[in-house]
Design a protein around this motif. Sequence first.
Motif, short mmCIF file in Angstrom:
data_model
loop_
_atom_site.label_atom_id
_atom_site.label_comp_id
_atom_site.label_asym_id
_atom_site.label_seq_id
_atom_site.Cartn_x
_atom_site.Cartn_y
_atom_site.Cartn_z
N THR A 8 82.72 -13.04 11.58
CA THR A 8 81.57 -12.31 12.11
C THR A 8 82.00 -10.91 12.59
O THR A 8 81.35 -9.91 12.27
CB THR A 8 80.91 -13.10 13.25
N ALA A 9 83.11 -10.85 13.32
CA ALA A 9 83.61 -9.56 13.81
C ALA A 9 84.00 -8.65 12.65
O ALA A 9 83.91 -7.42 12.76
CB ALA A 9 84.80 -9.78 14.73
N GLY A 10 84.40 -9.26 11.52
CA GLY A 10 84.77 -8.49 10.34
C GLY A 10 83.58 -8.03 9.51
O GLY A 10 83.75 -7.38 8.48
N GLY A 11 82.37 -8.39 9.93
CA GLY A 11 81.17 -7.94 9.24
C GLY A 11 80.61 -8.92 8.22
O GLY A 11 79.72 -8.57 7.44
N TYR A 12 81.11 -10.14 8.24
CA TYR A 12 80.62 -11.16 7.30
C TYR A 12 79.69 -12.12 8.02
O TYR A 12 79.94 -12.50 9.17
CB TYR A 12 81.80 -11.93 6.68
N ARG A 13 78.62 -12.51 7.35
CA ARG A 13 77.63 -13.41 7.94
C ARG A 13 77.99 -14.85 7.57
O ARG A 13 78.08 -15.19 6.39
CB ARG A 13 76.23 -13.05 7.43
N VAL A 14 78.20 -15.68 8.58
CA VAL A 14 78.51 -17.09 8.35
C VAL A 14 77.19 -17.85 8.23
O VAL A 14 76.38 -17.86 9.15
CB VAL A 14 79.39 -17.67 9.48
N VAL A 15 76.99 -18.48 7.07
CA VAL A 15 75.72 -19.14 6.78
C VAL A 15 75.81 -20.66 6.78
O VAL A 15 74.80 -21.35 6.65
CB VAL A 15 75.15 -18.65 5.42
N PHE A 16 77.03 -21.18 6.92
CA PHE A 16 77.22 -22.64 6.88
C PHE A 16 78.49 -22.98 7.61
O PHE A 16 79.51 -22.31 7.44
CB PHE A 16 77.29 -23.12 5.42
N SER A 17 78.43 -24.03 8.44
CA SER A 17 79.60 -24.50 9.17
C SER A 17 79.46 -26.00 9.37
O SER A 17 78.38 -26.48 9.73
CB SER A 17 79.70 -23.78 10.52
N ILE A 53 78.75 -4.65 -1.14
CA ILE A 53 77.93 -5.86 -1.29
C ILE A 53 77.95 -6.65 0.01
O ILE A 53 78.91 -6.61 0.76
CB ILE A 53 78.47 -6.74 -2.45
N GLU A 54 76.86 -7.38 0.23
CA GLU A 54 76.85 -8.30 1.37
C GLU A 54 77.62 -9.55 0.97
O GLU A 54 77.47 -10.06 -0.15
CB GLU A 54 75.43 -8.68 1.76
N ILE A 55 78.44 -10.02 1.87
CA ILE A 55 79.23 -11.22 1.61
C ILE A 55 78.94 -12.23 2.71
O ILE A 55 79.05 -11.93 3.90
CB ILE A 55 80.73 -10.89 1.56
N LYS A 71 94.42 -11.65 9.60
CA LYS A 71 95.37 -10.75 8.95
C LYS A 71 95.27 -10.72 7.43
O LYS A 71 95.78 -9.80 6.81
CB LYS A 71 96.80 -11.12 9.36
N ILE A 72 94.65 -11.75 6.83
CA ILE A 72 94.59 -11.78 5.36
C ILE A 72 93.15 -11.82 4.85
O ILE A 72 92.73 -10.97 4.07
CB ILE A 72 95.38 -12.98 4.79
N ILE A 73 92.40 -12.82 5.28
CA ILE A 73 91.07 -13.04 4.69
C ILE A 73 90.10 -11.91 5.03
O ILE A 73 89.51 -11.32 4.12
CB ILE A 73 90.51 -14.42 5.13
N VAL A 74 89.92 -11.62 6.30
CA VAL A 74 88.95 -10.57 6.68
C VAL A 74 89.29 -9.22 6.03
O VAL A 74 88.42 -8.59 5.44
CB VAL A 74 88.80 -10.47 8.21
N PRO A 75 90.56 -8.77 6.09
CA PRO A 75 90.85 -7.46 5.48
C PRO A 75 90.69 -7.41 3.96
O PRO A 75 90.39 -6.36 3.41
CB PRO A 75 92.31 -7.20 5.86
#
Length: 162
Positions: free
Chosen positions: A38-47, A9-11, A147-151
């Motif tokens: 972003t490097a982990g393949g997730y698209r950041v849509v809000f900051s 799924i896209e996250i 070390k935790i969230i991206v993996p």
Amino acid sequence: MKPEHIKPIEITAAVITVSSTRTEENDTSGKAILDLLTAGGYRVVFSVIVKDDRQAIRAALVTALGKADAVVLNGGTGLTPDDCTIEAVEPFFEKRMEGFGELFRMLSFDEIGTSALLSRATAGIVGGRAVFCVPGSTGAVTLATGKIIVPELRHIISHSRG
């Protein structure tokens, strides 16, 4: 980990920096989270950057939850009188991920020693979305995100969505 536990799924993700002093120009922690996601393949849509204020944090969280599958808040998690991120966010949790804070503090201990006990890092699920609250230092966000969230994020969202 069994492959059936992770869905293709896209996250999407959101980053909220909680600080009374940071700006877009000097928010190295928010940028580190954004870069790691972003490097982990997730698209950041809000900051966004918000002050150490419960209402401002909650408003930003509600906006982020309307746009993203995962929200990483950094800052405002300590023990000072101004720190209120945990108090603002925890009431939203439908399920808590106690292991996140435990693992973060364990890994932090290896880096900073017993000062790790001051961390109130926590995470939970809100409407099938993952919410993480981490300290605001660049080292802490790099540890938590890298070390935790991206993996684990795809695994977490796969389970939380059912």
